[in-house]
Design a protein around this motif. Structure first.
Motif, PDB file in Angstrom:
ATOM      1  N   VAL A 191      15.581   3.350   0.010  1.00 28.84           N
ATOM      2  CA  VAL A 191      15.038   2.402  -0.843  1.00 28.84           C
ATOM      3  C   VAL A 191      13.754   3.116  -1.347  1.00 28.84           C
ATOM      4  N   ASN A 192      13.755   3.437  -2.575  1.00 29.41           N
ATOM      5  CA  ASN A 192      12.366   4.156  -3.213  1.00 29.41           C
ATOM      6  C   ASN A 192      11.478   3.244  -3.616  1.00 29.41           C
ATOM      7  N   PRO A 193      10.179   3.287  -2.943  1.00 29.56           N
ATOM      8  CA  PRO A 193       9.377   2.216  -3.168  1.00 29.56           C
ATOM      9  C   PRO A 193       8.745   2.355  -4.567  1.00 29.56           C
ATOM     10  N   LEU A 194       8.752   3.475  -5.421  1.00 25.88           N
ATOM     11  CA  LEU A 194       8.664   3.534  -6.759  1.00 25.88           C
ATOM     12  C   LEU A 194       9.400   2.824  -7.556  1.00 25.88           C
TER      13      LEU A 194
ATOM     14  N   GLU B  87     -10.997   0.291  18.674  1.00 21.95           N
ATOM     15  CA  GLU B  87     -10.944  -0.730  19.542  1.00 21.95           C
ATOM     16  C   GLU B  87      -9.396  -1.193  19.918  1.00 21.95           C
ATOM     17  N   THR B  88      -8.696  -1.274  18.869  1.00 21.93           N
ATOM     18  CA  THR B  88      -7.306  -1.744  18.738  1.00 21.93           C
ATOM     19  C   THR B  88      -6.351  -0.797  18.432  1.00 21.93           C
ATOM     20  N   VAL B  89      -4.989  -0.878  19.042  1.00 22.69           N
ATOM     21  CA  VAL B  89      -3.939  -0.142  18.308  1.00 22.69           C
ATOM     22  C   VAL B  89      -2.796  -1.020  17.863  1.00 22.69           C
ATOM     23  N   TYR B  90      -2.728  -1.065  16.825  1.00 23.25           N
ATOM     24  CA  TYR B  90      -1.593  -1.963  16.201  1.00 23.25           C
ATOM     25  C   TYR B  90      -0.577  -1.108  15.595  1.00 23.25           C
ATOM     26  N   LEU B  91       0.789  -1.537  16.578  1.00 22.63           N
ATOM     27  CA  LEU B  91       1.865  -0.839  16.013  1.00 22.63           C
ATOM     28  C   LEU B  91       2.947  -1.391  15.407  1.00 22.63           C
ATOM     29  N   HIS B  92       3.248  -0.976  14.276  1.00 19.20           N
ATOM     30  CA  HIS B  92       4.382  -1.650  13.411  1.00 19.20           C
ATOM     31  C   HIS B  92       5.769  -1.020  13.578  1.00 19.20           C
ATOM     32  N   GLY B  93       6.671  -1.598  13.066  1.00 18.59           N
ATOM     33  CA  GLY B  93       7.967  -0.985  13.470  1.00 18.59           C
ATOM     34  C   GLY B  93       8.504  -0.265  12.423  1.00 18.59           C
ATOM     35  N   LEU B  94       9.601   0.139  12.303  1.00 18.64           N
ATOM     36  CA  LEU B  94      10.239   1.172  11.218  1.00 18.64           C
ATOM     37  C   LEU B  94      10.967   0.213  10.278  1.00 18.64           C
ATOM     38  N   VAL B  95      11.076   0.522   8.998  1.00 17.94           N
ATOM     39  CA  VAL B  95      11.852  -0.268   7.960  1.00 17.94           C
ATOM     40  C   VAL B  95      13.059   0.146   8.019  1.00 17.94           C
ATOM     41  N   ARG B  96      14.091  -0.928   8.045  1.00 13.17           N
ATOM     42  CA  ARG B  96      15.550  -0.728   7.967  1.00 13.17           C
ATOM     43  C   ARG B  96      16.166  -1.662   6.960  1.00 13.17           C
ATOM     44  N   ASP B  97      17.350  -1.171   6.618  1.00  9.60           N
ATOM     45  CA  ASP B  97      18.066  -1.798   5.485  1.00  9.60           C
ATOM     46  C   ASP B  97      18.392  -3.348   5.860  1.00  9.60           C
TER      47      ASP B  97
ATOM     48  N   VAL C 103       1.719  15.931   3.109  1.00  2.82           N
ATOM     49  CA  VAL C 103       1.320  16.410   1.797  1.00  2.82           C
ATOM     50  C   VAL C 103       2.838  16.897   1.169  1.00  2.82           C
ATOM     51  N   THR C 104       4.048  16.709   2.144  1.00  6.53           N
ATOM     52  CA  THR C 104       5.232  17.215   1.822  1.00  6.53           C
ATOM     53  C   THR C 104       5.845  16.541   0.536  1.00  6.53           C
ATOM     54  N   GLY C 105       5.570  15.206   0.113  1.00  6.10           N
ATOM     55  CA  GLY C 105       6.372  14.822  -0.766  1.00  6.10           C
ATOM     56  C   GLY C 105       5.841  13.552  -1.210  1.00  6.10           C
ATOM     57  N   GLU C 106       6.789  12.680  -1.843  1.00  6.79           N
ATOM     58  CA  GLU C 106       6.423  11.474  -2.318  1.00  6.79           C
ATOM     59  C   GLU C 106       6.405  10.419  -1.222  1.00  6.79           C
ATOM     60  N   LEU C 107       5.880   9.198  -1.675  1.00  8.24           N
ATOM     61  CA  LEU C 107       5.658   8.055  -1.133  1.00  8.24           C
ATOM     62  C   LEU C 107       7.148   7.640  -0.483  1.00  8.24           C
ATOM     63  N   HIS C 108       7.215   6.875   0.881  1.00  8.23           N
ATOM     64  CA  HIS C 108       8.468   6.465   1.366  1.00  8.23           C
ATOM     65  C   HIS C 108       8.051   5.171   1.749  1.00  8.23           C
ATOM     66  N   LEU C 109       9.050   4.156   2.155  1.00  5.95           N
ATOM     67  CA  LEU C 109       9.019   2.933   2.471  1.00  5.95           C
ATOM     68  C   LEU C 109       8.021   2.806   3.951  1.00  5.95           C
ATOM     69  N   GLY C 110       8.208   3.851   4.777  1.00  6.76           N
ATOM     70  CA  GLY C 110       7.043   3.919   5.723  1.00  6.76           C
ATOM     71  C   GLY C 110       5.715   3.728   5.274  1.00  6.76           C
TER      72      GLY C 110
ATOM     73  N   GLY D  60      19.939  -4.127   9.117  1.00  5.70           N
ATOM     74  CA  GLY D  60      19.315  -3.685  10.269  1.00  5.70           C
ATOM     75  C   GLY D  60      19.564  -2.167  10.561  1.00  5.70           C
ATOM     76  N   GLU D  61      20.271  -1.447   9.630  1.00  4.27           N
ATOM     77  CA  GLU D  61      20.474   0.117  10.281  1.00  4.27           C
ATOM     78  C   GLU D  61      19.384   0.926   9.383  1.00  4.27           C
ATOM     79  N   LYS D  62      19.119   1.848  10.233  1.00  6.45           N
ATOM     80  CA  LYS D  62      18.124   2.751   9.833  1.00  6.45           C
ATOM     81  C   LYS D  62      18.576   3.435   8.317  1.00  6.45           C
ATOM     82  N   MET D  63      17.515   3.686   7.591  1.00  5.73           N
ATOM     83  CA  MET D  63      17.791   4.269   6.212  1.00  5.73           C
ATOM     84  C   MET D  63      17.899   5.690   6.323  1.00  5.73           C
ATOM     85  N   SER D  64      18.910   6.406   5.640  1.00  8.60           N
ATOM     86  CA  SER D  64      19.024   7.634   5.605  1.00  8.60           C
ATOM     87  C   SER D  64      19.516   8.041   4.223  1.00  8.60           C
ATOM     88  N   LYS D  65      19.412   9.174   3.730  1.00  9.86           N
ATOM     89  CA  LYS D  65      20.209   9.686   2.539  1.00  9.86           C
ATOM     90  C   LYS D  65      21.700   9.711   2.708  1.00  9.86           C
ATOM     91  N   MET D  66      22.131  10.137   4.009  1.00 10.14           N
ATOM     92  CA  MET D  66      23.460  10.035   4.170  1.00 10.14           C
ATOM     93  C   MET D  66      24.110   8.801   4.177  1.00 10.14           C
TER      94      MET D  66
END
Length: 893
Positions: free
Chosen positions: A538-541, A514-524, A52-59, A527-533
């Motif tokens: 990328v803001n989905p909105l 019955e099934t666990v479907y695991l997705h990956g992380l969203v990268r730029d 509940v801590t904030g806005e939607l992100h790409l994950g 292929g780098e992990k997204m971070s504010k630094m």
């Protein structure tokens, strides 16, 4: 809305005018709420509750997209389909946000007190919870909002208390003093899973401990010298002969002066440091176990905020790291610091705030997991629960087999308060689902509830069954549980998935899914992990505002496969928007040419009566339908989407529509319009789970032109997902059209090679084996390859032109007279000039590579680059000479 007649589809697709309109349409008609049908097996996904801590992100956007693809597909297959949304109260994360707001007002939560602080939390939670729901709706998430849940709603809260009480009564929840992970910044305990371990370069400090009542020292090595203040022993391995004479004696704790025993314990590694180690039972998990076995006291030297308490003597009040520096300075001054060595070791950090955690002996509540693990392992090993991708099964089993008891108490105010009350008179505890008024043991009303709350993951572990009404035997629980798929990120396989399996089996006796479907992380896109630094977040909105929701969904799911990370950047988003525009323009063409209502339901049965290109596109369509369904059954949504894209963009738009345009310009029977409409309508239904808004908008416009519109569903969303018609698959038509397309493509490539103006007609002779096939498609070849005249001959017929480009293909040879494509003299002269310019470059590079001074001074990569350029230019000269020969000339050099 559907009764309005649209004169034509607007020229440009505007997502903003479409998305909100259709989402409200679906919502108003209750399509998201499943109808219970005891004769049918349901398809159920319980949404992983976003914080509940904030806005939607790409994950969140990726989760919503993948789950909505599954949900819309199964709904179109006619299954009672439930996607239950919810929100997590987010424990520490939420409390920290509101505490920061208070800090802006110059207040702390302690200034308000618990009750008033929680009064501030609830309105904040409702505001952000509403925002998250709206953002999911903006993504097209077809959740059943009538069943939306919050982890602290009355139902899930009762499920939490019921679980706690039952586990406690079974002896599976206990309170004990153990070493826990403590975050000084969040001021709460953390479970082992909430600690991120990172390899860091630190130091190993060698410190002398004076022997008591005699001369001499015993030297220990430590990475945390500030914890010396909490030592209650020095230990050596019982087999280490170096220290045999010191066993049973006492050492003096530096600075503090406390006498501590020298003991033997098998836990000591003789090869670490000096082989003698300090024992700090209150601040190290191994030392704690040693202390329990040896009966050593616990001395806690830290305050909750990471400062030193009164047990630290002269360092009382210092920050833990300031204390480290101070004690090192004092040890050196007293001659007790022997040496300092660089030392790489693993350091635990809080996964939320990244603060270095402190091991801390503390009374906490724990779940005894050993009895819960066995059924959870069996469920996966026996195949009752499948993990997609399968490689994560081994990871899951390895972790479950090495799991430790789970610390579930947190020193917070926001969350599910632990349902335990302490009697101030008889000192017994009361554990109850409903708030007791008196002590269950002595009847005293002088009882106080435990101040701690439960780990957020405790309530999340119950999510699949608590959201459906458990512990009550509700109709939803009977029909929708066990659920079908748990789709989530691979990085919370242990945090959440494993615990849901344990608690689901414990509480209900059945698997939670019955099934666990695991997705990956969203990268730029690199292929780098997204971070504010890094500035690559990328803001989905923002993306939705610029590109539209369907483009974002399509970009996120393009190239996805279970367990692998997803790359997202501007290029991918633009490609997805371009695809939406391509589809829109194709639909405008088809619908714009439908001047009167027509039937398309009979198209598939016309078979051999149709022209070759019609049979070809219908065969390709139904082959695609079969492939797409198979890929989706195999969880390969990204590959299914890619094949849909390639068919719609390539075979339908670039080939079939272009061929149909020729027939429509010169009306002939049969008209291609019924096939155009049929393929478009089927493609839209195939595409709907991936791009719900544009597919609905076009489908509604198309539906109005069909004479069967009254028999069709109100919405594409509840239309049947296409099923393949094996009778429509025509191998012969596909083979023959592939020959025609190859000829057109080869001529186009030759035109590009010789830079022929797009508007210029050129002559062509096609020497073919399947003459009837090519004659039936002569007009298409002429128009699409821009050739006129086109002669179609069998092998050995006619006289072949000289000075021509020969294109040798499978089943055909195409001869293109060069005089018709280029000015031979001018083109030969241009190629000669290009050869001369390239030859000059070759000579310059050759001279440089023969220069001994250059070779001795230039870096190896520069020399290698020049050699590569020399080879490239020599190859280019060879190709240019070959082109001159094709033009009937002879190179001058």
């Amino acid at each position: 809305m559907t009764s309005e007649k649209l004169a034509e589809i607007p020229k440009a697709y505007d997502p903003k005018k479409v998305e909100a309109k259709w989402y409200q349409f679906w919502l108003d008609r209750g399509y998201f709420t499943p109808k219970v049908d005891p004769q049918k097996k349901s398809f159920v996904i319980i949404m992983p509750p976003p914080n509940v801590t904030g806005e939607l992100h790409l994950g969140h956007a990726l989760v919503a997209t993948i789950e909505d693809i599954m949900i819309r597909w199964h709904r179109m297959k006619g299954e009672p389909t439930l996607w239950l949304p919810g929100i997590d109260h987010a424990g520490i994360s939420a409390q920290v946000v509101v505490e920061q707001e208070l800090a802006g007002e110059g207040l702390t939560r302690h200034d308000l007190g618990r009750e008033r602080f929680l009064e501030r939390m609830w309105p904040w939670m409702k505001e952000y919870g509403h925002t998250i729901a709206e953002q999911h709706q903006g993504l097209g998430a077809s959740c059943d909002w009538t069943r939306e849940r919050f982890t602290m709603d009355e139902g899930p809260s009762r499920a939490v208390r019921t679980t706690f009480v039952r586990l406690y009564e079974k002896g599976l929840i206990y309170r004990g003093e153990r070493i826990i992970n403590w975050c000084p910044r969040c001021t709460t305990a953390l479970s082992d899973l909430e600690v991120e371990h990172e390899e860091e370069m630190g130091h190993l400090y060698y410190v002398r401990y004076p022997l008591a009542d005699e001369d001499g020292f015993i030297t220990v090595a430590t990475t945390r010298p500030e914890t010396i203040l909490g030592d209650t022993a020095v230990a050596v391995n019982p087999k280490d002969n170096r220290y045999r004479d010191l066993l049973g004696r006492k050492a003096i704790l530096p600075v503090i002066g406390r006498r501590i025993p020298i003991i033997a314990d098998d836990a000591v590694d003789p090869s670490f440091g000096t082989g003698a180690v300090k024992i700090t039972p209150a601040h190290d998990p191994v030392d704690f176990e040693v202390g329990q076995c040896q009966g050593l006291p616990l001395v806690n030297i830290l305050n909750p905020d990471g400062t030193m308490n009164q047990e630290a003597g002269p360092y009382h009040g210092l920050d833990r790291f300031a204390c480290r520096e101070a004690i090192l300075a004092d040890l050196e001054k007293e001659g007790l610091l022997v040496k300092v060595e660089p030392h790489r070791h693993s350091v635990g950090h809080c996964w939320r705030c990244h603060t270095i955690i402190e091991p801390w002996a503390s009374k906490q509540w724990f779940v005894k997991v050993a009895p819960l693990v066995i059924p959870a392992i069996d469920a996966v090993v026996e195949g009752r629960i499948a993990i997609i991708p399968e490689r994560f099964t081994k990871v899951y089993l390895n972790w479950m087999e090495n799991i430790r008891d789970w610390c579930i108490s947190r020193q917070l105010w926001w969350g599910h308060r632990i349902p335990v009350w302490y009697c101030q008179d008889c000192a017994e505890i009361t554990v109850a689902i409903d708030d007791p008024q008196v002590c269950a043991h002595c009847g005293s009303s002088n009882i106080v509830q435990d101040p701690d709350v439960l780990d957020t993951w405790f309530s999340s572990a119950l999510w699949p069954h608590s959201t459906l009404g458990w512990p009550e035997e509700t109709e939803d629980l009977k029909y929708f549980y066990p659920t079908t798929v748990m789709e989530t990120a691979y990085d919370i396989l242990f945090f959440w998935v494993a615990r849901m399996i344990m608690m689901g089996l414990e509480n209900t006796g059945e698997i939670p899914f019955e099934t666990v479907y695991l997705h990956g992380l969203v990268r730029d896109e690199k292929g780098e992990k997204m971070s504010k630094m890094k500035g690559n977040v990328v803001n989905p909105l923002d993306v939705i505002e610029e590109y539209g929701t369907d483009a974002l969904r399509f970009a996120l799911s393009t190239g996805t496969s279970p367990g692998n990370d997803v790359r997202l950047g501007a290029q991918k988003l633009e490609s997805s928007r371009n695809f939406a525009n391509k589809l829109w323009n194709a639909a405008r063409f088809v619908v714009g040419n439908m001047e009167e209502e027509m039937r398309i339901d009979e198209v598939g049965g016309l078979g051999a009566a149709l022209p070759l290109e019609d049979r070809w596109i219908l065969s390709r369509l139904h082959r695609l339908v079969a492939t797409a369904n198979r890929l989706m059954e195999d969880w390969l949504f990204g590959e299914a989407q890619r094949q849909l894209h390639d068919f719609i963009w390539g075979e339908f738009c670039d080939w079939y529509i272009e061929m149909a345009k020729i027939r429509l310009r010169q009306p002939q029977s049969p008209s291609p319009l019924p096939v155009l409409a049929y393929v478009l309508e089927t493609s839209l239904r195939l595409l709907h789970p991936f791009m719900p808004f544009i597919s609905e908008e076009i489908w509604q416009s198309l539906k109005q032109r069909l004479s069967t519109s009254e028999e069709m569903p109100e919405s594409i969303m509840i239309a049947p997902y296409p099923a393949a018609d094996g009778m429509a698959v025509d191998d012969e038509a596909e083979k023959r059209m592939a020959l025609v397309i190859e000829v057109i493509r080869a001529i186009r490539n030759a035109r590009a090679e010789f830079r022929v103006e797009p508007s210029k007609w050129i002559e062509a002779v096609a020497v073919v084996e399947e003459k009837p096939t090519f004659e039936s498609q002569a007009q298409a070849i002429e128009t699409l390859a821009r050739v006129r005249p086109l002669a179609i001959v069998s092998s050995g017929e006619g006289t072949m032109p000289t000075e021509a480009k020969a294109l040798v293909l499978e089943g055909a040879e195409v001869i293109l007279p060069m005089a018709g494509m280029v000015d031979l003299d001018a083109e030969r002269e241009r190629l000669e000039r290009e050869i001369e310019a390239t030859q000059e470059q070759v000579l310059r590079i050759e001279a440089r590579l023969k220069d001994e001074e250059f070779l001795s001074r230039a870096p190896a990569n520069i020399v290698a680059r020049d050699k590569e350029r020399l080879a490239t230019n020599r190859d280019k000269i060879g190709r240019l000479k070959q082109k001159i020969a094709e033009l009937g000339g002879k190179p001058r050099t």
